[in-house]
Design a protein around this motif. Structure first.
Motif, PDB file in Angstrom:
ATOM      1  N   ALA A   1       0.851  -1.194   0.000  1.00 46.81           N
ATOM      2  CA  ALA A   1       0.000   0.000   0.000  1.00 46.81           C
ATOM      3  C   ALA A   1       0.881   1.236   0.000  1.00 46.81           C
ATOM      4  O   ALA A   1       1.987   1.226   0.531  1.00 46.81           O
ATOM      5  CB  ALA A   1      -0.929   0.011   1.216  1.00 46.81           C
ATOM      6  N   GLY A   2       0.355   2.309  -0.602  1.00 45.60           N
ATOM      7  CA  GLY A   2       1.115   3.545  -0.600  1.00 45.60           C
ATOM      8  C   GLY A   2       0.433   4.648  -1.375  1.00 45.60           C
ATOM      9  O   GLY A   2      -0.602   4.439  -2.027  1.00 45.60           O
ATOM     10  N   PHE A   3       1.046   5.823  -1.287  1.00 42.31           N
ATOM     11  CA  PHE A   3       0.488   7.025  -1.896  1.00 42.31           C
ATOM     12  C   PHE A   3       1.254   7.338  -3.183  1.00 42.31           C
ATOM     13  O   PHE A   3       2.478   7.472  -3.169  1.00 42.31           O
ATOM     14  CB  PHE A   3       0.563   8.196  -0.917  1.00 42.31           C
ATOM     15  CG  PHE A   3      -0.324   8.009   0.272  1.00 42.31           C
ATOM     16  CD1 PHE A   3      -1.607   8.540   0.278  1.00 42.31           C
ATOM     17  CD2 PHE A   3       0.102   7.291   1.378  1.00 42.31           C
ATOM     18  CE1 PHE A   3      -2.449   8.359   1.368  1.00 42.31           C
ATOM     19  CE2 PHE A   3      -0.727   7.102   2.471  1.00 42.31           C
ATOM     20  CZ  PHE A   3      -2.010   7.640   2.469  1.00 42.31           C
ATOM     21  N   VAL A   4       0.510   7.449  -4.273  1.00 39.87           N
ATOM     22  CA  VAL A   4       1.081   7.740  -5.583  1.00 39.87           C
ATOM     23  C   VAL A   4       0.510   9.076  -6.035  1.00 39.87           C
ATOM     24  O   VAL A   4      -0.679   9.170  -6.364  1.00 39.87           O
ATOM     25  CB  VAL A   4       0.757   6.626  -6.596  1.00 39.87           C
ATOM     26  CG1 VAL A   4       1.334   6.969  -7.970  1.00 39.87           C
ATOM     27  CG2 VAL A   4       1.309   5.292  -6.105  1.00 39.87           C
ATOM     28  N   ASN A   5       1.329  10.112  -6.025  1.00 37.21           N
ATOM     29  CA  ASN A   5       0.853  11.467  -6.280  1.00 37.21           C
ATOM     30  C   ASN A   5       1.191  11.907  -7.700  1.00 37.21           C
ATOM     31  O   ASN A   5       2.289  11.673  -8.195  1.00 37.21           O
ATOM     32  CB  ASN A   5       1.453  12.437  -5.263  1.00 37.21           C
ATOM     33  CG  ASN A   5       1.064  12.065  -3.836  1.00 37.21           C
ATOM     34  OD1 ASN A   5       0.120  11.302  -3.618  1.00 37.21           O
ATOM     35  ND2 ASN A   5       1.785  12.593  -2.865  1.00 37.21           N
ATOM     36  N   ILE A   6       0.214  12.542  -8.342  1.00 36.64           N
ATOM     37  CA  ILE A   6       0.331  12.955  -9.736  1.00 36.64           C
ATOM     38  C   ILE A   6       0.530  14.463  -9.783  1.00 36.64           C
ATOM     39  O   ILE A   6      -0.316  15.224  -9.306  1.00 36.64           O
ATOM     40  CB  ILE A   6      -0.934  12.561 -10.525  1.00 36.64           C
ATOM     41  CG1 ILE A   6      -1.197  11.060 -10.394  1.00 36.64           C
ATOM     42  CG2 ILE A   6      -0.797  12.947 -11.997  1.00 36.64           C
ATOM     43  CD1 ILE A   6      -2.540  10.617 -10.981  1.00 36.64           C
TER      44      ILE A   6
ATOM     45  N   ALA B   1       2.218  17.495  -2.360  1.00 37.04           N
ATOM     46  CA  ALA B   1       2.205  16.149  -2.941  1.00 37.04           C
ATOM     47  C   ALA B   1       3.610  15.576  -3.074  1.00 37.04           C
ATOM     48  O   ALA B   1       3.783  14.362  -3.209  1.00 37.04           O
ATOM     49  CB  ALA B   1       1.521  16.174  -4.308  1.00 37.04           C
ATOM     50  N   LEU B   2       4.630  16.433  -3.051  1.00 32.24           N
ATOM     51  CA  LEU B   2       6.007  15.956  -3.118  1.00 32.24           C
ATOM     52  C   LEU B   2       6.476  15.405  -1.772  1.00 32.24           C
ATOM     53  O   LEU B   2       7.413  14.609  -1.712  1.00 32.24           O
ATOM     54  CB  LEU B   2       6.952  17.089  -3.544  1.00 32.24           C
ATOM     55  CG  LEU B   2       6.650  17.789  -4.872  1.00 32.24           C
ATOM     56  CD1 LEU B   2       7.693  18.872  -5.143  1.00 32.24           C
ATOM     57  CD2 LEU B   2       6.591  16.800  -6.016  1.00 32.24           C
ATOM     58  N   ALA B   3       5.833  15.839  -0.700  1.00 35.90           N
ATOM     59  CA  ALA B   3       6.317  15.526   0.647  1.00 35.90           C
ATOM     60  C   ALA B   3       5.852  14.173   1.157  1.00 35.90           C
ATOM     61  O   ALA B   3       6.528  13.571   1.999  1.00 35.90           O
ATOM     62  CB  ALA B   3       5.889  16.626   1.613  1.00 35.90           C
ATOM     63  N   ASP B   4       4.712  13.686   0.694  1.00 37.59           N
ATOM     64  CA  ASP B   4       4.155  12.482   1.305  1.00 37.59           C
ATOM     65  C   ASP B   4       3.919  11.342   0.311  1.00 37.59           C
ATOM     66  O   ASP B   4       3.140  10.430   0.564  1.00 37.59           O
ATOM     67  CB  ASP B   4       2.850  12.812   2.035  1.00 37.59           C
ATOM     68  CG  ASP B   4       1.784  13.409   1.112  1.00 37.59           C
ATOM     69  OD1 ASP B   4       1.967  13.381  -0.119  1.00 37.59           O
ATOM     70  OD2 ASP B   4       0.766  13.904   1.627  1.00 37.59           O
ATOM     71  N   ALA B   5       4.591  11.391  -0.833  1.00 37.28           N
ATOM     72  CA  ALA B   5       4.408  10.350  -1.847  1.00 37.28           C
ATOM     73  C   ALA B   5       5.366   9.184  -1.602  1.00 37.28           C
ATOM     74  O   ALA B   5       6.511   9.370  -1.209  1.00 37.28           O
ATOM     75  CB  ALA B   5       4.631  10.921  -3.240  1.00 37.28           C
TER      76      ALA B   5
ATOM     77  N   ILE C   1      12.500   9.487  -3.549  1.00 38.66           N
ATOM     78  CA  ILE C   1      11.519   8.442  -3.842  1.00 38.66           C
ATOM     79  C   ILE C   1      11.525   8.134  -5.347  1.00 38.66           C
ATOM     80  O   ILE C   1      12.037   8.921  -6.139  1.00 38.66           O
ATOM     81  CB  ILE C   1      10.097   8.879  -3.413  1.00 38.66           C
ATOM     82  CG1 ILE C   1       9.701  10.156  -4.159  1.00 38.66           C
ATOM     83  CG2 ILE C   1      10.010   9.057  -1.905  1.00 38.66           C
ATOM     84  CD1 ILE C   1       8.252  10.539  -4.007  1.00 38.66           C
ATOM     85  N   PRO C   2      10.952   6.998  -5.764  1.00 32.08           N
ATOM     86  CA  PRO C   2      10.867   6.706  -7.199  1.00 32.08           C
ATOM     87  C   PRO C   2       9.995   7.733  -7.925  1.00 32.08           C
ATOM     88  O   PRO C   2       8.912   8.094  -7.459  1.00 32.08           O
ATOM     89  CB  PRO C   2      10.217   5.321  -7.232  1.00 32.08           C
ATOM     90  CG  PRO C   2      10.449   4.734  -5.885  1.00 32.08           C
ATOM     91  CD  PRO C   2      10.460   5.883  -4.934  1.00 32.08           C
ATOM     92  N   VAL C   3      10.489   8.219  -9.056  1.00 39.45           N
ATOM     93  CA  VAL C   3       9.753   9.164  -9.893  1.00 39.45           C
ATOM     94  C   VAL C   3       9.538   8.526 -11.265  1.00 39.45           C
ATOM     95  O   VAL C   3      10.505   8.158 -11.942  1.00 39.45           O
ATOM     96  CB  VAL C   3      10.499  10.500 -10.053  1.00 39.45           C
ATOM     97  CG1 VAL C   3       9.736  11.428 -11.007  1.00 39.45           C
ATOM     98  CG2 VAL C   3      10.686  11.175  -8.699  1.00 39.45           C
ATOM     99  N   LEU C   4       8.277   8.379 -11.663  1.00 34.92           N
ATOM    100  CA  LEU C   4       7.940   7.925 -12.999  1.00 34.92           C
ATOM    101  C   LEU C   4       7.576   9.159 -13.824  1.00 34.92           C
ATOM    102  O   LEU C   4       6.607   9.845 -13.512  1.00 34.92           O
ATOM    103  CB  LEU C   4       6.773   6.935 -12.980  1.00 34.92           C
ATOM    104  CG  LEU C   4       6.971   5.654 -12.173  1.00 34.92           C
ATOM    105  CD1 LEU C   4       5.744   4.741 -12.323  1.00 34.92           C
ATOM    106  CD2 LEU C   4       8.235   4.920 -12.591  1.00 34.92           C
TER     107      LEU C   4
END
Length: 302
Positions: free
Chosen positions: A13-18, A89-93, A121-124
């Motif tokens: 589980a996790g947070f994926v921020n766009i 959104a950059l802080a908690d992804a 963190i991983p950045v796509l």
């Protein structure tokens, strides 16, 4: 933690921020990934004003997506709040999806891009709208973005045509940490029903009015009463000027009636029930520049 044949079954589980600049297709992508129409997706920039969560659940995974407003240089307090949603959104992804496309200038908003470059963190990096260019053009765009975000994993996609979205979900599943779910497994979003009512009405205003009018509008749901077969809704459309009120209502109320009718139809599709919708128009001068009013409308990123 679930058990399977006497053994613990791992759950991710996790947070994926766009994030990304306006009009690159973030909301369209969000709706494709979640499988529901969670975010406003129109042809106009600055349509998303809030940070909106959409939750994807499988037996062994929960992905909590967040759509955010387009990154821009703020000109008034509303846009300051919108930018704050994007920065937060950059802080908690756990995983960040940075969305761009084949036509925008990669060096737009370099300050925000520098924040993304420093993330651990991983950045796509999703290059959207690849149907608008050829192979040579795409290669040039990929090379440019690789120079700007060398640690990001680059995936060319077309959100509108659903090309590459399955690969995004697969890659996210590989990157998410082991964790129990953050929300109930049957939950689709963190937003209440009233929020989607206001978003749907605002979307119709974005579609049917020109120039500055849609960006001067906010919608407040005064009543949401759900009965067995019908939902009764009363909503107020706020504008900043008396002249804007006249435009929203239109000659003999024709314009407002059109917005209300199209909103009701969309709400009936969204909720799967009959809708009784009343709409009113009121003037709230300079609400976009008033911290108190913005707080009342839910524009507080904290």
């Amino acid at each position: 933690m679930r058990f399977f044949f006497g053994m613990k079954m791992k759950h991710k589980a996790g947070f994926v921020n766009i994030v990304g600049n306006p009009n690159v297709g973030k909301s369209t992508l969000m709706n494709q990934l979640v499988g529901e129409r969670i975010s406003i997706a129109t042809f106009k920039a600055q349509t998303t004003r809030h940070r909106i969560m959409g939750i994807v659940n499988t037996d062994d995974m929960q992905i909590v997506f967040s759509d955010t407003p387009g990154v821009l240089k703020p000109n008034y307090k509303l846009q300051e709040s919108m930018l704050a949603f994007s920065v937060s959104a950059l802080a908690d992804a756990d995983v960040l999806l940075y969305v761009t496309d084949v036509v925008e200038n990669p060096e737009k908003n370099l300050d925000f891009l520098e924040k993304v470059r420093k993330l651990t963190i991983p950045v796509l990096l999703l290059i959207n709208k690849i149907d608008l260019t050829d192979q040579k053009g795409l290669v040039a765009v990929v090379e440019k973005w690789h120079s700007l975000l060398p640690d990001a994993e680059i995936l060319p996609i077309s959100a509108l045509n659903k090309f590459g979205t399955d690969l995004i979900l697969k890659r996210i599943g590989e990157l998410l940490p082991d964790s129990p779910p953050y929300f109930d497994k049957d939950q689709l979003t963190d937003k209440p029903a009233r929020f989607f009512v206001s978003e749907i009405i605002r979307e119709k205003i974005l579609l049917y009015y020109d120039k500055e009018i849609p960006y001067s509008v906010e919608v407040s749901v005064e009543q949401f009463k759900e009965e067995e077969k019908i939902i009764r809704i009363s909503a107020v459309i706020y504008v900043e000027r008396d002249s804007q009120k006249g435009i929203i209502i239109g000659h003999q109320g024709v314009a407002l009636k059109k917005v209300s009718t199209e909103s009701r139809k969309a709400l009936e599709r969204f909720f799967g029930k009959s809708i009784f919708l009343e709409t009113f128009v009121k003037v709230d001068k300079d609400w976009r520049s008033s911290k108190k009013e913005l707080d009342n409308f839910g524009y507080n990123p904290e």
